[in-house]
Design an enzyme around this catalytic site. Structure first.
Site, short mmCIF file in Angstrom:
data_model
loop_
_atom_site.label_atom_id
_atom_site.label_comp_id
_atom_site.label_asym_id
_atom_site.label_seq_id
_atom_site.Cartn_x
_atom_site.Cartn_y
_atom_site.Cartn_z
CG ASP A 69 -4.74 2.72 -7.00
OD1 ASP A 69 -3.68 2.87 -6.58
OD2 ASP A 69 -5.17 3.33 -7.88
CG HIS B 292 -2.27 2.03 -1.63
ND1 HIS B 292 -1.72 3.22 -0.86
CD2 HIS B 292 -3.56 2.08 -2.08
CE1 HIS B 292 -3.02 3.95 -0.73
NE2 HIS B 292 -3.95 3.33 -1.57
NE ARG C 285 4.61 5.12 1.73
CZ ARG C 285 5.01 5.25 0.72
NH1 ARG C 285 6.07 4.06 0.32
NH2 ARG C 285 4.67 5.71 -0.39
CG HIS D 168 -2.12 4.17 -9.25
ND1 HIS D 168 -1.57 4.96 -8.04
CD2 HIS D 168 -1.34 4.87 -10.37
CE1 HIS D 168 -1.25 5.97 -8.47
NE2 HIS D 168 -1.08 6.16 -9.72
CG HIS E 92 3.26 1.34 -1.77
ND1 HIS E 92 3.62 2.65 -1.85
CD2 HIS E 92 1.90 1.22 -1.39
CE1 HIS E 92 2.55 3.26 -1.22
NE2 HIS E 92 1.66 2.67 -0.87
CG HIS F 186 -4.36 7.03 -6.44
ND1 HIS F 186 -4.14 5.65 -5.59
CD2 HIS F 186 -5.37 7.60 -5.46
CE1 HIS F 186 -4.88 5.83 -4.87
NE2 HIS F 186 -5.55 6.58 -4.56
CG HIS G 182 -0.06 3.73 -5.14
ND1 HIS G 182 -1.36 4.44 -5.08
CD2 HIS G 182 0.46 3.95 -3.73
CE1 HIS G 182 -1.64 4.72 -3.54
NE2 HIS G 182 -0.62 4.54 -3.12
CG HIS H 77 -1.47 4.63 3.22
ND1 HIS H 77 -0.30 5.28 3.17
CD2 HIS H 77 -1.28 3.69 2.41
CE1 HIS H 77 0.15 5.03 1.87
NE2 HIS H 77 -0.05 4.01 1.54
CU LIG Z 1 -0.16 2.88 -0.32
ZN LIG Z 2 -2.74 4.36 -6.69
#
Ligand SMILES: [Cu+2]
Ligand SMILES: [Zn+2]
Length: 185
Positions: free
Chosen positions: A120, A83, A176, A117, A85, A108, A100, A159
């Site tokens: 994403d 993602h 993470r 998002h 962030h 999300h 995010h 992740h």
């Molecule tokens: Cu993430």
């Molecule tokens: Zn998201």
């Protein structure tokens, strides 16, 4: 033409030329070959080792921003989330990157959902050598250095697990494990 392709293949096989190879691959796949990536990010493990995991590049294309590159040293066969962030910090094992990137205050979702998002992105799957190739056009972000949708000085996070594209607020993707701040190329 045959000679040119051979040169490309050799470049791609060389660790030293990895960045050049990724740029060439990106140009071959989509968009105007004259556009250079505007932004890049070097991702590192968040476990304190500072181990480099790979580089991702961002460049504007007709319908969005192409995100591309390769991540290495991943668990072979593993599928994990990636993602963007909101905060450009990798401190505290990536937690400092915040949630995010979500300039429109959406839920999300699947990365192709225009109402999800902006940060994403699709899950990645590492091959048997632990390498995951990233190549995705994100239609909800900008590679400019400023503006509501700009991802400059935000952060990529990888992740430990896959994104289910459903769970709120972040797809239940787990810890993470790698992080990189998005910088000017
Ligand atoms: Cu993430
Ligand atoms: Zn998201």
């Amino acid at each position: 033409m045959k000679k040119l392709m051979l040169t490309s293949a050799l470049l791609c096989g060389s660790a030293l030329a990895l960045t050049a190879c990724q740029t060439v691959e990106g140009q071959m796949q989509t968009g105007n070959p004259l556009d250079q990536p505007a932004l890049k990010s070097t991702l590192k493990a968040t476990d304190g080792s500072d181990r480099e995991v790979g580089q991702l590049f961002l460049r504007p294309v007709d319908d969005g921003v192409q995100v591309y590159g390769k991540l290495m040293n991943m668990t072979p066969g593993a599928t994990v989330a990636l993602h963007i962030h909101e905060t450009g910090s990798c401190a505290n094992m990536g937690k400092a990157a915040g949630g995010h990137f979500n300039p429109d205050n959406n839920p999300h979702s699947n990365p192709d959902d225009m109402d999800g998002h902006a940060g994403d992105l699709p899950n990645l799957t590492a091959d048997e050598d632990g390498i995951a190739t990233v190549n995705y056009v994100n239609k909800k972000i900008s590679a400019a250095e400023a503006g509501k949708y700009s991802v400059y000085r935000r952060a990529f996070i990888v992740h430990a697990g896959a994104d289910d594209y459903t769970s709120q607020p972040a797809g239940a993707a787990g810890d993470r494990i790698a992080c990189g701040i998005i910088e000017k190329n």
